[in-house]
Design an enzyme around this catalytic site. Structure first.
Site, PDB file in Angstrom:
ATOM      1  N   ARG A 272      18.697   9.380   6.324  1.00 60.53           N
ATOM      2  CA  ARG A 272      18.826  10.928   6.097  1.00 60.53           C
ATOM      3  C   ARG A 272      20.040  10.378   5.531  1.00 60.53           C
ATOM      4  NH1 ARG A 272      13.935  11.952   6.976  1.00 60.53           N
ATOM      5  NH2 ARG A 272      13.246  13.307   8.215  1.00 60.53           N
TER       6      ARG A 272
ATOM      7  N   HIS B  65      14.280  11.185  -2.407  1.00 65.92           N
ATOM      8  CA  HIS B  65      14.210  11.560  -1.655  1.00 65.92           C
ATOM      9  C   HIS B  65      12.362  11.741  -1.380  1.00 65.92           C
ATOM     10  CE1 HIS B  65      14.909  12.924   3.034  1.00 65.92           C
ATOM     11  NE2 HIS B  65      13.561  12.156   2.987  1.00 65.92           N
TER      12      HIS B  65
END
Lengths: 321, 321
Positions: free
Chosen positions: A236, A284
């Site tokens: 993350r 991502h």
């Protein structure tokens, strides 16, 4: 009569995200359920399950009959960020072989991209230079360290080892992996970093891991590697300090990095990360799974739960993973 | 007395290549031998072994006491190109786990680079575009075809399968690999190509394979893949028709390619391959092994032969591999 009407599964996405592909995937798998999006304003008392990816905080509060809450992707930090989540409802992580495979593809690609110095050869191709690095190390002499030894970390560790790399792993609690050296907890983090040429972060984002990838950590990485120290983060963005990454690349504390996640996503146009020559950026998408595969996993769990079975991969709200 | 003087191992390289690192590696492993380069003009009657990489044709003719001739790298086409090679001397291929691992690293890197569309993401990074391809296929839906199922092809096949790809292999003579579909011979080549999205060439260069990677072959590749058809060649440049590759990339018969080998090496500055946007070029370094590892392999074979043992991996001069 209420009892004749099917229970509802709500697909809850961030505002602006199209739930169509998810709704279709769930309809194909759960004919006994009505599948609705948040914006269709489902009757709260019929909503038995929610499948979420970054739902707006507070938008699930009225669903007080929930049997379980599923994440539509790896990680549950986006769910736990909602302080008004219905209390006591089991939160279920997605563990899907398709997603795991895709994450290991990304890890393998970017480990090899750095290990085999592909950016050097890209540059040489551009300059029409024919030259190779006779000091190119063998994989066995490259030490990879994986932070986070859940399903994703274990799969990546196993595959990298099979390619011949010297792989170790670190996790909060002790884990034993066949053929892989493991380190656990705060006290062994220094030893783990001190042996690591290529650091692969697959950590969950929790209060304990927030900002862990910072200058102090980078400085502890092994500096005797031919092409390290190198950072890969597909966990993350909240794990990393981006100012520290840029500074470490500037002063040689890091040689290169590949980042799939960012403090702010999408990565803003003004970010200096975009054009740093030692940085590779992916949007991502390290492990975006096929909606059909995720829907399969969730439908299997729902079917088991409806027959009185136990839910797998329930999150511990205290550790947040 | 002649018999008191040690036998000689000659390191025979192309003119201009420095044999120093090889001589050092062999000296460390074979103390009973005198290790010399070609240019040191070794006494022919004492030369028992030659270890060659692209020696000048004709330069070994006078060594008429040879017990064996070793290749210093993968492939023996460079030896067999010498029409004045001493007759009847066993020619030994190098089979070294280090070299095999390195070749599989290259294959894995470039398969994943194409499969994961890294060149698209490189472009997007340059343009500061945040977008991903929601149609990105899973590895199981990508069919890889490996031409050449020797030690290198088998290792690559096994590792790609472990990453989840749908792998098949083709070879001249039938081979059975656990869990891998195999095709053999000219008659099944069409079926093999017709199922293949990403073609990986690890073939030896022989009269039967020269120029095999041409327009006619590319046209037979499967066109239903998301990012194919794609060509990887790490065998030999002589396998490929470079004009056909450029034309196939232009007219969409091929989507992209990575080449490690070329018709002429070093690749000439004027070659149009250098700057083709769909081509990735590496400087024939897919599997450059550590000299120490190759010297180990050859020294083991020499020690066995000196004790009356059998040489392994002897080349069949009729098939040339």
């Amino acid at each position: 009569m209420m009892t004749d009407r099917p229970p509802i599964l709500v697909v809850a996405l961030a505002e602006g995200d199209d739930p169509g592909i998810w709704i279709e995937a769930f309809r194909a798998r759960l004919p006994g359920f009505k599948i609705m999006s948040l914006s269709e304003n489902p009757e709260a008392e019929r909503v038995r399950y929610v499948a979420s990816w970054r739902h707006p905080p507070g938008s699930l509060t009225r669903f007080d009959q929930l049997a379980a809450l599923f994440s539509l992707g790896a990680g549950v930090d986006h769910l736990l960020a909602d302080k008004d989540l219905p209390a006591g409802v089991p939160i279920v992580r997605v563990v899907d072989p398709d997603l795991t495979n895709r994450m290991s593809e990304w890890v393998m690609l970017h480990v090899l991209l750095h290990h085999r110095q592909q950016r050097l050869y890209d540059y040489q191709q551009f300059e029409k230079i024919w030259a190779d690095d006779i000091r190119q190390p063998a994989a066995k002499d490259v030490r990879i360290g994986i932070m986070g030894l859940g399903v994703l970390g274990q799969d990546a560790a196993h595959k990298l080892k099979m390619m011949g790399f010297d792989v170790a792993g670190w996790s909060r609690t002790p884990k034993a992996l066949p053929g892989i050296e493991t380190f656990a907890g705060e006290t062994s983090l220094g030893d783990f970093l001190g042996r690591t040429h290529i650091l692969v972060s697959l950590l969950p984002l929790t209060p304990a891991t927030k900002g862990i990838l910072d200058a102090g950590l980078f400085r502890q990485l092994a500096r005797d590697g031919h092409c390290g120290p190198i950072l890969l983060n597909a966990g993350r963005g909240g794990l990393q300090n981006e100012a520290d990454i840029v500074a470490a690349l500037e002063n040689g504390i890091l040689r290169a990095a590949t980042l799939d996640v960012f403090e702010q996503e999408p990565l803003p146009k003004h970010s200096e990360l975009w054009h740093h020559p030692a940085l590779t950026i992916t949007p991502h998408n390290a492990a975006i799974s096929a909606p059909e595969a995720i829907a399969d996993f969730i439908a299997d769990q729902i079917e088991a739960a409806e027959q009185g079975g136990k839910l797998d991969h329930v999150v511990d709200r205290s550790t947040q993973y």
